[in-house]
Every structure is written in structure tokens, then in C-alpha cells.
Enzyme design. Structure first.
Site, short mmCIF file in Angstrom:
data_model
loop_
_atom_site.label_atom_id
_atom_site.label_comp_id
_atom_site.label_asym_id
_atom_site.label_seq_id
_atom_site.Cartn_x
_atom_site.Cartn_y
_atom_site.Cartn_z
N LEU A 1 43.78 41.69 49.84
CA LEU A 1 44.04 41.95 48.42
C LEU A 1 44.59 40.73 47.69
O LEU A 1 44.95 40.83 46.52
CB LEU A 1 45.05 43.10 48.28
N ARG A 2 44.65 39.60 48.37
CA ARG A 2 45.17 38.40 47.70
C ARG A 2 44.30 38.00 46.50
O ARG A 2 44.80 37.52 45.49
CB ARG A 2 45.25 37.23 48.68
N GLY A 3 42.99 38.19 46.63
CA GLY A 3 42.09 37.84 45.53
C GLY A 3 42.39 38.64 44.28
O GLY A 3 42.42 38.09 43.17
#
Length: 423
Positions: free
Chosen positions: A361-363
Site C-alpha cells: 500500500l505504499r504506492g
């Protein structure tokens, strides 16, 4: 003996009782003192202890350079005059994508840094180092080696936190954000810091000598040619970037300190790929190419020639633009918390990430942060689809799974998917 130790940096003193009458303690070459050691608290001190049944006199060699008065040094060396002149950020021609990524990270350090990859000689290192003049001031605890925040416990060292919890008032000063260069040949002790084992054993005190990670806390850590960095240093950066803390374990002694920094790396893809684990830690990815327009190339050459001939005059010509840009950054940092992003935009951003098969979920998180930072830089209080379209290729390009048969640039794939979903 004299030829071995040299005469430029060390001196050996003599006791009047054992030296000739013509010599004086300040100029004599040898020092003997019964039952006492000298130089134990001086840097580069060399102590020779006598063995059993030998003379009780001890010889001490000390580095005279350590005894120079600091006020005399300040008078002789002016840091501003002796500092290497930095090329102005406003004078960088082209490379708008790289410059935007750097500015957004200064506005919101939680974006997570930027990885700059491109051809050699495209101004990657010059642009990053020119960012120094634009860095804003922050409040830090005076005398603290970790640049501890006087208010936020998340950015406090252990000692400062204990003092604050006791109700003690800590002295606060304003200082510019640090930019620390991490050389490729640095040792792990220099990066992480090291523990003075001798002091720990003799005095029972955890004497810690901070490293580059401590200096970079709440600042910028820049690694040039990051794809050539040794694996053991990559592991250290991964650990600190993941936890925000650096822990040093030596001889059963453990010391931890905050190490939250903006990680900026640059490199040439022809010299090797970066490990996926480290690549994912960079919030944004900027692709830099060689300028093909002949007029722009001539302008770059002329500007560089002007800077090399007279750096001070060249910097003065861009002072107004530099001050304006610095004010714009300070205003954006102050207004960042008030910028809003609609839930509809958040859902579409997550759809783009999902359909591109972006791992984790970093993006999603970085794209939201970068879009808000860009809106703040433009002086707006709400994120628009145009803001998302500008930053999303840089936030997701390096997170896509590599297909060896794919000839299309990953940034183009992100833009196409964005156009499909946001239309």
C-alpha cells in the site's frame, strides 16, 4: 624515534628533573612523570605502560593539534568563506520532473525520499546538492547530536525524552535542515555510530559516538551512485528506513536513537540495478534524460561556464529567484495540513494501484501525500485530478513488476491507466 613519530603533528615534553638545564618544558622533546600518565584525555594520545620491575616513569605522546584554542580556529577559518560554492537550484535548466520530486519531499518529508536514475552527466548530483540553499529551518534541542524535536516525542532522542518527561525545560535553537552525504566507501561504524568500549568498561558509562544516521535525523541523507552501495550498508539503510530508529549493538551494550530522514539516491541504470527492497523504500522515482535540444544544451554550457568563472557573482544573479522559491516552500509547509483530498480521488488512486498490480500500500499512501504537497506548493487548499496526474507516474513507476519483454516505459503504463480510470 623522532623520524617514526614525525615532528609536524606531535610533541614530546620533558620533565626538568631529567632534562638538561638548557631545555624548557615547553620545548623539550621528552616527558617523564613518575606514577602518572598524561594525554589520556587527548585525541591521538599514545601511552606506553612499563612492565613489571621496570622504571616507574611513563612516556606520553600527545597530538598538539588537539590543544589549539577553538576561538583561534574560528578567527582563522570562516566557514561561509571557505565553504564550497553551491550551484543555485533556480539556475538548473530543464529536468523539471527531478526538481519537482525534490521540492515535494522538502515540503512533506513523509513522502519518503526520491530515487533519481538517468544518464551520466545530466546534473543529478548537482541538482540534489543545490537543494541545500532552499532547505527551511527547524527547531532542535541545543547540543543534541540527534537534532531532537523539542515537542514531538517521535523525533526525540532517549535522553531528551527523559528530560522532557521530568518537566525539565530544554534549550531550543533554530537551524537549517541537514543534508548528509553518504560516501560509497563508508564503514558501518561511521554510518551507524560506535560505542566507546573502554569508557563503558572503566567508567560504566555508555559513551556513544554518533554516526551519519544520527546527523541525518530530521534531515536528508544523500547517496550518490546508490546502486553501487555495498550490501551491508544497504541493509543498514533498510533497517533504519523501516523503523525510523538506528540501534547499535556492541559487546552486549545496546544504544538506540531516532533516524528519520529523507532518503535521496541517484545513479546510472547502466551501472547496475538497485535491490527491490531498497527501491521500494524510495517514495518517488524520477527519470532523468539527456537534453536533446541544441539551444538548451548551449544555455547549460554557458551557465556552467559563468558559475565556474565567478561563483559569487553567479549566485547573486539568482538570489531573488532563490528567495522567492524558499518563501514558496515555507508557505507550502505551513499550509500542508489544511490541504484536502476528496474521497473520490482517493478511491481512483487506489484503483490505479490495484489494476497495475502494485504490491503493498505504499504506492497509495505516497501518491496521496505527493498530490497534497503539490497542491500546497501551488497555493491551493484542495487536490485536483491534474495534481494526481502530475505525481502518480513518479510514485508508482518503480513499484511495478518488471517484465523483461516489455518495451514500454513503466511511467507511460501508469499514465495510460490513470487516463483510463480518471476519464
Amino acid at each position: 624515534m623522532a623520524s617514526l613519530l614525525g615532528t609536524s603533528s606531535s610533541a614530546i615534553w620533558a620533565s626538568p628533573s631529567l632534562s638538561s638545564s638548557s631545555s624548557t618544558p615547553s620545548t623539550s622533546p621528552i616527558c617523564f612523570r613518575p606514577g602518572k600518565l598524561f594525554g589520556s584525555k587527548l585525541n591521538a594520545g599514545i601511552q606506553i605502560r612499563p612492565k613489571k620491575n621496570r622504571s616507574p616513569y611513563h612516556v606520553s605522546v600527545v597530538n598538539v593539534a588537539t590543544e589549539i584554542n577553538s576561538t583561534e580556529q574560528v578567527g582563522k577559518f570562516d566557514s561561509k568563506k571557505s565553504a564550497r560554492p553551491v550551484y543555485p537550484f533556480a539556475a538548473i535548466v530543464g529536468q523539471d520532473e527531478m526538481k519537482l520530486c525534490l521540492l515535494l519531499n522538502v515540503i512533506d518529508p513523509k513522502i519518503g525520499g526520491v530515487m533519481i536514475m538517468g544518464d551520466r552527466g545530466t546534473g543529478k548530483s548537482t541538482t540534489v546538492r543545490s537543494l541545500v540553499d532552499l532547505l527551511p529551518e527547524i527547531n532542535v534541542v541545543a547540543g543534541d547530536p540527534y537534532n531532537s524535536d523539542p515537542i514531538d516525542p517521535e523525533f526525540m532522542g532517549v535522553e531528551v525524552r527523559e528530560r522532557v518527561e521530568k518537566g525539565e525545560k530544554v534549550p531550543v535553537i533554530a537551524t537549517k535542515i541537514n543534508m548528509v552525504d553518504l560516501p560509497l566507501g563508508a564503514t558501518e561504524d561511521r554510518v551507524c555510530g560506535t560505542i566507546d568500549i573502554e569508557k563503558a568498561l572503566t567508567e560504566g558509562v555508555k559513551a556513544f559516538e554518533p554516526g551519519l544516521l544520527a546527523k541525518a535525523n530530521r534531515g536528508i541523507l544523500y547517496v550518490d551512485e546508490v546502486n553501487l552501495l555495498d550490501d551491508h550498508l544497504v541493509d543498514v539503510l533498510l533497517d533504519s528506513a523501516a523503523s525510523g530508529w538506528n540501534t547499535v549493538e556492541r559487546e552486549g551494550i545496546s544504544i538506540s536513537h531516532p533516524a528519520r530522514f529523507i532518503l535521496i539516491g541517484s545513479g546510472n541504470p547502466e551501472e547496475g540495478e538497485l535491490r527491490p527492497q531498497l527501491l521500494d523504500r524510495f517514495g518517488m522515482h524520477a527519470q532523468v534524460g539527456t537534453v536533446r535540444d541544441a539551444d538548451l544544451r548551449v544555455k547549460i554550457v554557458e551557465e556552467r561556464a559563468r558559475f565556474d568563472s565567478d561563483p559569487k557573482d553567479f549566485r547573486e544573479t539568482y538570489k531573488t529567484e532563490q528567495d522567492k522559491l524558499q518563501d514558496q516552500i515555507s508557505t507550502a509547509r505551513a499550509n500542508l495540513s489544511s490541504v484536502q483530498i476528496d474521497r473520490e480521488l482517493k478511491v481512483k488512486i487506489s484503483r490505479v494501484c490495484s489494476e497495475l498490480n502494485v504490491d503493498g500500500l505504499r504506492g497509495d499512501i505516497v501518491t496521496n501525500r505527493a498530490a497534497k504537497a503539490l497542491a500546497a506548493l501551488k497555493g491551493k487548499d484542495r487536490v485536483t485530478p491534474d495534481d494526481v496526474a502530475t505525481v502518480i507516474p513518479n510514485c508508482l513507476r518503480h513499484r511495478l513488476r518488471k517484465d523483461p519483454l516489455e518495451s514500454i516505459d513503466s511511467g507511460v503504463l501508469v499514465s495510460e491507466k490513470f487516463a483510463e480510470i480518471f476519464s
